[in-house]
Enzyme design. Structure first.
Site, short mmCIF file in Angstrom:
data_model
loop_
_atom_site.label_atom_id
_atom_site.label_comp_id
_atom_site.label_asym_id
_atom_site.label_seq_id
_atom_site.Cartn_x
_atom_site.Cartn_y
_atom_site.Cartn_z
N HIS A 10 -2.70 2.20 8.28
CA HIS A 10 -3.81 1.45 7.69
C HIS A 10 -4.03 0.19 8.52
O HIS A 10 -3.06 -0.52 8.85
CB HIS A 10 -3.49 1.08 6.24
CG HIS A 10 -4.39 0.04 5.66
ND1 HIS A 10 -5.76 0.21 5.54
CD2 HIS A 10 -4.13 -1.22 5.18
CE1 HIS A 10 -6.28 -0.88 4.99
NE2 HIS A 10 -5.33 -1.77 4.78
N HIS A 40 -12.96 -3.36 3.73
CA HIS A 40 -11.51 -3.62 3.79
C HIS A 40 -10.89 -3.06 5.08
O HIS A 40 -10.30 -3.79 5.84
CB HIS A 40 -10.83 -3.02 2.55
CG HIS A 40 -9.35 -3.24 2.51
ND1 HIS A 40 -8.64 -3.44 1.35
CD2 HIS A 40 -8.41 -3.30 3.50
CE1 HIS A 40 -7.36 -3.63 1.62
NE2 HIS A 40 -7.20 -3.54 2.93
N HIS A 71 -7.20 -3.10 9.58
CA HIS A 71 -8.48 -3.73 9.26
C HIS A 71 -9.38 -3.69 10.50
O HIS A 71 -9.74 -4.74 11.05
CB HIS A 71 -8.24 -5.16 8.77
CG HIS A 71 -7.43 -5.24 7.51
ND1 HIS A 71 -6.95 -6.42 6.99
CD2 HIS A 71 -7.03 -4.26 6.65
CE1 HIS A 71 -6.27 -6.16 5.87
NE2 HIS A 71 -6.29 -4.86 5.64
N GLU A 105 -17.56 11.90 22.72
CA GLU A 105 -16.25 12.47 22.39
C GLU A 105 -15.93 12.49 20.88
O GLU A 105 -14.97 13.14 20.47
CB GLU A 105 -15.14 11.68 23.09
CG GLU A 105 -15.25 11.68 24.60
CD GLU A 105 -14.74 12.97 25.23
OE1 GLU A 105 -13.55 13.24 25.09
OE2 GLU A 105 -15.54 13.69 25.84
N GLU A 148 0.82 -1.22 0.00
CA GLU A 148 0.00 0.00 0.00
C GLU A 148 0.85 1.27 0.00
O GLU A 148 0.36 2.35 0.32
CB GLU A 148 -0.95 0.02 1.22
CG GLU A 148 -1.89 -1.18 1.33
CD GLU A 148 -2.90 -1.33 0.18
OE1 GLU A 148 -2.89 -0.49 -0.74
OE2 GLU A 148 -3.67 -2.30 0.21
P1 13P Z 1 0.93 -5.47 3.03
O1 13P Z 1 1.30 -6.76 3.74
O2 13P Z 1 1.55 -5.44 1.65
O3 13P Z 1 1.25 -4.28 3.87
O4 13P Z 1 -0.63 -5.51 2.77
C1 13P Z 1 -1.52 -5.62 3.83
C2 13P Z 1 -2.80 -4.93 3.62
O5 13P Z 1 -3.49 -4.63 4.57
C3 13P Z 1 -3.21 -4.60 2.23
O6 13P Z 1 -4.28 -3.70 2.22
ZN ZN Z 2 -5.46 -3.77 4.07
#
Ligand code: 13P
Ligand code: ZN
Length: 279
Positions: A147, A218, A149, A177, A124
Protein backbone atom coordinates in the site's frame (compact mmCIF):
# COMPACT_ATOMS: atom_id res chain seq x y z
CA UNK A 1 30.30 -19.24 16.15
CA UNK A 2 28.47 -21.56 13.74
CA UNK A 3 27.29 -20.28 10.36
CA UNK A 4 23.68 -20.59 11.44
CA UNK A 5 24.32 -18.55 14.61
CA UNK A 6 26.13 -15.90 12.56
CA UNK A 7 23.12 -15.70 10.22
CA UNK A 8 20.80 -15.17 13.15
CA UNK A 9 23.06 -12.41 14.51
CA UNK A 10 23.29 -10.70 11.14
CA UNK A 11 19.70 -10.77 9.92
CA UNK A 12 19.70 -7.01 9.29
CA UNK A 13 22.39 -7.29 6.67
CA UNK A 14 22.00 -10.78 5.30
CA UNK A 15 18.40 -11.92 4.98
CA UNK A 16 17.39 -11.20 1.38
CA UNK A 17 13.78 -10.57 2.43
CA UNK A 18 14.94 -7.83 4.85
CA UNK A 19 17.38 -6.28 2.37
CA UNK A 20 14.77 -6.19 -0.42
CA UNK A 21 12.09 -4.53 1.69
CA UNK A 22 14.67 -1.99 2.96
CA UNK A 23 15.67 -1.10 -0.58
CA UNK A 24 12.17 -0.91 -2.02
CA UNK A 25 10.71 1.18 0.84
CA UNK A 26 13.57 3.67 0.54
CA UNK A 27 12.96 3.82 -3.19
CA UNK A 28 9.22 4.35 -2.70
CA UNK A 29 9.90 7.18 -0.26
CA UNK A 30 12.28 8.72 -2.84
CA UNK A 31 9.44 8.65 -5.37
CA UNK A 32 7.49 10.94 -3.00
CA UNK A 33 4.78 8.36 -2.41
CA UNK A 34 5.37 7.64 1.27
CA UNK A 35 5.37 10.87 3.21
CA UNK A 36 5.78 10.54 6.97
CA UNK A 37 4.46 7.04 7.88
CA UNK A 38 2.39 6.71 4.69
CA UNK A 39 2.35 3.27 3.12
CA UNK A 40 2.78 -0.28 4.40
CA UNK A 41 3.92 -3.64 3.05
CA UNK A 42 3.45 -7.27 4.04
CA UNK A 43 5.22 -10.17 2.39
CA UNK A 44 4.50 -13.86 2.92
CA UNK A 45 7.67 -15.83 3.76
CA UNK A 46 8.42 -19.56 3.77
CA UNK A 47 9.00 -21.10 7.18
CA UNK A 48 12.38 -22.38 5.97
CA UNK A 49 13.63 -19.01 4.77
CA UNK A 50 12.66 -17.44 8.10
CA UNK A 51 14.21 -20.30 10.10
CA UNK A 52 17.55 -19.74 8.34
CA UNK A 53 17.82 -16.34 10.05
CA UNK A 54 15.50 -16.32 13.06
CA UNK A 55 14.92 -18.73 15.94
CA UNK A 56 11.31 -19.59 15.15
CA UNK A 57 10.90 -21.40 18.48
CA UNK A 58 11.51 -18.15 20.34
CA UNK A 59 8.42 -15.90 20.46
CA UNK A 60 9.36 -12.40 21.63
CA UNK A 61 5.75 -11.40 22.36
CA UNK A 62 2.23 -12.06 21.11
CA UNK A 63 -0.30 -9.60 19.75
CA UNK A 64 -4.08 -10.18 19.53
CA UNK A 65 -5.81 -9.92 16.15
CA UNK A 66 -9.22 -8.23 16.26
CA UNK A 67 -10.09 -9.89 12.94
CA UNK A 68 -9.33 -13.65 13.11
CA UNK A 69 -7.65 -15.09 10.02
CA UNK A 70 -7.65 -18.89 10.48
CA UNK A 71 -6.88 -19.21 6.73
CA UNK A 72 -3.40 -17.80 7.48
CA UNK A 73 -2.61 -20.03 10.47
CA UNK A 74 1.10 -20.87 10.77
CA UNK A 75 2.03 -18.46 8.00
CA UNK A 76 5.06 -16.18 8.33
CA UNK A 77 5.17 -12.56 7.19
CA UNK A 78 7.53 -9.64 7.18
CA UNK A 79 5.50 -6.46 7.79
CA UNK A 80 6.15 -2.76 8.18
CA UNK A 81 5.43 -1.28 11.59
CA UNK A 82 2.60 1.14 12.28
CA UNK A 83 3.64 4.78 12.39
CA UNK A 84 7.05 3.94 10.92
CA UNK A 85 8.61 6.04 8.16
CA UNK A 86 9.61 4.26 4.93
CA UNK A 87 12.53 6.72 4.82
CA UNK A 88 13.99 5.19 8.00
CA UNK A 89 13.55 1.45 7.43
CA UNK A 90 16.85 1.05 5.61
CA UNK A 91 18.90 2.46 8.49
CA UNK A 92 17.09 0.57 11.27
CA UNK A 93 15.14 -2.43 9.98
CA UNK A 94 14.72 -4.03 13.38
CA UNK A 95 12.82 -1.02 14.74
CA UNK A 96 10.64 -0.50 11.66
CA UNK A 97 9.91 -4.03 10.40
CA UNK A 98 8.69 -7.19 12.05
CA UNK A 99 8.69 -10.89 11.28
CA UNK A 100 5.48 -12.39 12.60
CA UNK A 101 3.65 -15.72 12.50
CA UNK A 102 -0.11 -16.17 12.68
CA UNK A 103 -0.88 -18.61 15.51
CA UNK A 104 -2.73 -21.92 15.13
CA UNK A 105 -6.15 -20.44 15.78
CA UNK A 106 -5.60 -17.39 13.60
CA UNK A 107 -6.45 -14.88 16.32
CA UNK A 108 -2.99 -13.94 17.50
CA UNK A 109 0.41 -12.95 16.08
CA UNK A 110 3.71 -14.28 17.35
CA UNK A 111 6.40 -11.61 16.98
CA UNK A 112 9.63 -13.45 16.13
CA UNK A 113 11.92 -10.56 15.22
CA UNK A 114 11.88 -6.75 14.98
CA UNK A 115 9.11 -4.30 15.93
CA UNK A 116 11.54 -3.10 18.58
CA UNK A 117 10.37 -0.90 21.46
CA UNK A 118 6.84 -2.34 21.52
CA UNK A 119 6.06 -1.33 17.95
CA UNK A 120 3.08 -3.03 16.28
CA UNK A 121 2.37 -4.06 12.67
CA UNK A 122 0.75 -1.59 10.27
CA UNK A 123 -2.72 -0.33 11.13
CA UNK A 124 -3.76 -1.61 7.68
CA UNK A 125 -3.13 -5.22 8.70
CA UNK A 126 -6.84 -6.12 8.18
CA UNK A 127 -6.60 -5.05 4.51
CA UNK A 128 -3.27 -6.83 4.10
CA UNK A 129 -4.25 -10.13 5.71
CA UNK A 130 -7.73 -10.30 4.15
CA UNK A 131 -6.20 -9.47 0.74
CA UNK A 132 -3.56 -12.20 1.16
CA UNK A 133 -6.37 -14.69 1.82
CA UNK A 134 -8.23 -13.74 -1.38
CA UNK A 135 -5.16 -13.50 -3.64
CA UNK A 136 -3.83 -16.89 -2.46
CA UNK A 137 -7.16 -18.46 -3.50
CA UNK A 138 -6.68 -17.31 -7.10
CA UNK A 139 -2.86 -17.24 -7.36
CA UNK A 140 -0.71 -19.78 -5.51
CA UNK A 141 2.40 -17.67 -6.31
CA UNK A 142 0.98 -14.62 -4.56
CA UNK A 143 3.18 -13.24 -1.73
CA UNK A 144 3.08 -9.45 -1.46
CA UNK A 145 0.52 -6.78 -0.51
CA UNK A 146 1.80 -3.22 -0.92
CA UNK A 147 0.00 0.00 0.00
CA UNK A 148 1.35 3.42 -0.91
CA UNK A 149 0.18 7.02 -1.36
CA UNK A 150 1.07 7.21 -5.07
CA UNK A 151 0.77 10.92 -5.84
CA UNK A 152 -0.81 10.98 -9.28
CA UNK A 153 -3.20 8.12 -8.58
CA UNK A 154 -4.53 10.14 -5.64
CA UNK A 155 -4.71 13.29 -7.79
CA UNK A 156 -6.61 11.44 -10.50
CA UNK A 157 -9.26 10.33 -7.99
CA UNK A 158 -10.21 14.02 -7.60
CA UNK A 159 -10.66 14.80 -11.28
CA UNK A 160 -11.72 11.55 -12.98
CA UNK A 161 -15.03 9.73 -12.58
CA UNK A 162 -14.62 6.92 -10.03
CA UNK A 163 -16.29 4.35 -12.28
CA UNK A 164 -13.87 1.38 -12.34
CA UNK A 165 -14.30 0.62 -16.02
CA UNK A 166 -13.96 4.22 -17.16
CA UNK A 167 -10.96 4.74 -14.86
CA UNK A 168 -9.30 1.56 -16.16
CA UNK A 169 -9.88 2.54 -19.79
CA UNK A 170 -8.38 5.99 -19.25
CA UNK A 171 -5.30 4.41 -17.65
CA UNK A 172 -4.94 1.90 -20.52
CA UNK A 173 -5.08 4.79 -22.98
CA UNK A 174 -2.28 6.73 -21.28
CA UNK A 175 0.68 4.40 -22.06
CA UNK A 176 0.84 1.60 -24.59
CA UNK A 177 2.23 -0.91 -22.05
CA UNK A 178 -0.54 -0.46 -19.48
CA UNK A 179 -3.01 -2.95 -20.93
CA UNK A 180 -0.25 -5.57 -21.04
CA UNK A 181 0.72 -4.97 -17.38
CA UNK A 182 -2.80 -4.82 -15.92
CA UNK A 183 -5.30 -6.38 -18.37
CA UNK A 184 -7.41 -7.18 -15.27
CA UNK A 185 -7.90 -3.43 -14.75
CA UNK A 186 -8.06 -1.49 -11.51
CA UNK A 187 -10.81 -1.61 -8.90
CA UNK A 188 -11.95 1.33 -6.78
CA UNK A 189 -13.55 1.44 -3.34
CA UNK A 190 -15.80 4.21 -2.08
CA UNK A 191 -14.05 6.51 0.40
CA UNK A 192 -13.79 4.72 3.73
CA UNK A 193 -12.06 5.27 7.05
CA UNK A 194 -8.63 3.59 6.81
CA UNK A 195 -7.24 1.07 9.27
CA UNK A 196 -10.57 -0.66 9.90
CA UNK A 197 -11.76 -4.23 9.39
CA UNK A 198 -14.50 -2.82 7.13
CA UNK A 199 -12.03 -1.30 4.62
CA UNK A 200 -10.12 -4.58 4.93
CA UNK A 201 -13.18 -6.64 3.99
CA UNK A 202 -14.08 -4.36 1.07
CA UNK A 203 -10.49 -4.27 -0.22
CA UNK A 204 -10.24 -8.06 -0.04
CA UNK A 205 -13.56 -8.43 -1.84
CA UNK A 206 -12.09 -6.48 -4.79
CA UNK A 207 -8.93 -8.59 -4.61
CA UNK A 208 -10.98 -11.65 -5.61
CA UNK A 209 -10.57 -10.57 -9.23
CA UNK A 210 -8.16 -7.62 -9.22
CA UNK A 211 -4.53 -7.10 -8.20
CA UNK A 212 -4.98 -3.34 -7.82
CA UNK A 213 -7.41 -1.57 -5.49
CA UNK A 214 -7.56 2.22 -5.40
CA UNK A 215 -8.69 4.02 -2.26
CA UNK A 216 -9.96 7.42 -3.50
CA UNK A 217 -8.15 10.46 -2.08
CA UNK A 218 -5.85 8.11 -0.13
CA UNK A 219 -3.72 5.72 -2.17
CA UNK A 220 -3.40 2.37 -3.85
CA UNK A 221 -3.02 -1.31 -2.98
CA UNK A 222 -1.07 -3.57 -5.32
CA UNK A 223 -0.31 -7.27 -4.99
CA UNK A 224 2.06 -9.72 -6.61
CA UNK A 225 4.36 -12.70 -6.45
CA UNK A 226 7.31 -10.56 -5.32
CA UNK A 227 8.07 -7.06 -4.10
CA UNK A 228 9.21 -6.16 -7.62
CA UNK A 229 6.02 -7.53 -9.08
CA UNK A 230 3.72 -5.53 -6.77
CA UNK A 231 5.91 -2.44 -7.09
CA UNK A 232 6.05 -2.69 -10.89
CA UNK A 233 2.28 -2.92 -11.05
CA UNK A 234 1.78 0.17 -8.87
CA UNK A 235 4.54 2.02 -10.72
CA UNK A 236 2.80 1.39 -14.04
CA UNK A 237 -0.61 2.56 -12.78
CA UNK A 238 1.04 5.63 -11.22
CA UNK A 239 2.89 6.44 -14.48
CA UNK A 240 -0.38 6.30 -16.44
CA UNK A 241 -2.05 8.52 -13.83
CA UNK A 242 0.85 10.96 -14.10
CA UNK A 243 0.44 11.19 -17.86
CA UNK A 244 -3.30 11.74 -17.40
CA UNK A 245 -2.61 14.54 -14.91
CA UNK A 246 -0.09 16.10 -17.30
CA UNK A 247 -2.17 15.77 -20.44
CA UNK A 248 -5.85 15.98 -19.54
CA UNK A 249 -6.04 19.69 -18.76
CA UNK A 250 -4.19 20.53 -21.98
CA UNK A 251 -7.09 19.09 -24.00
CA UNK A 252 -6.37 15.60 -25.32
CA UNK A 253 -6.41 15.67 -29.15
CA UNK A 254 -5.83 11.96 -29.82
CA UNK A 255 -5.51 8.75 -27.88
CA UNK A 256 -4.90 5.02 -28.31
CA UNK A 257 -8.06 3.67 -29.95
CA UNK A 258 -10.06 0.66 -28.80
CA UNK A 259 -8.95 -1.22 -31.90
CA UNK A 260 -5.30 -0.48 -31.14
CA UNK A 261 -5.79 -1.72 -27.56
CA UNK A 262 -7.41 -4.90 -28.90
CA UNK A 263 -4.49 -5.37 -31.34
CA UNK A 264 -2.10 -4.93 -28.43
CA UNK A 265 -3.94 -7.51 -26.32
CA UNK A 266 -3.79 -10.00 -29.17
CA UNK A 267 -0.10 -9.36 -29.84
CA UNK A 268 0.83 -9.83 -26.16
CA UNK A 269 -1.59 -12.69 -25.47
CA UNK A 270 -3.54 -10.94 -22.70
CA UNK A 271 -7.30 -10.82 -22.15
CA UNK A 272 -8.60 -7.35 -21.36
CA UNK A 273 -11.20 -7.08 -18.60
CA UNK A 274 -14.60 -7.44 -20.29
CA UNK A 275 -16.95 -4.56 -20.91
CA UNK A 276 -14.34 -1.85 -21.43
CA UNK A 277 -13.28 -2.00 -25.08
CA UNK A 278 -15.85 -1.78 -27.88
CA UNK A 279 -15.64 -5.13 -29.71
P1 13P B 1 0.64 2.67 9.20
O1 13P B 1 1.76 3.60 9.65
O2 13P B 1 -0.15 2.18 10.39
O3 13P B 1 1.16 1.58 8.32
O4 13P B 1 -0.39 3.54 8.37
C1 13P B 1 0.03 4.23 7.23
C2 13P B 1 -1.01 4.35 6.19
O5 13P B 1 -0.70 4.57 5.05
C3 13P B 1 -2.44 4.18 6.59
O6 13P B 1 -3.25 4.03 5.47
ZN1 ZN C 1 -2.38 4.90 3.65
Amino acid sequence: MTNSMQNKENINMQAPFVREICEITYHMWSMGWDERNGGNISCLLDKEEVAAYVDIEHVERTLPLSFPVPELRDKYFIVTGSGKYFKNIISDPKANLGIVRVNETGDQLDVLWGLRDDAVPTSELPSHFMSHIERLKVDPNHRVVMHTHATNVIAMTFVHELDEKKFTKTLWQMCTECLVVFPDGVSILPWLVPGTSEIGRQTADKMKDHRVVIWPHHGIFGTGASLDDAFGLIETVEKAAQIYMLASHQGIKQTITDQQLLDLAQAFGVTPLEGILGE
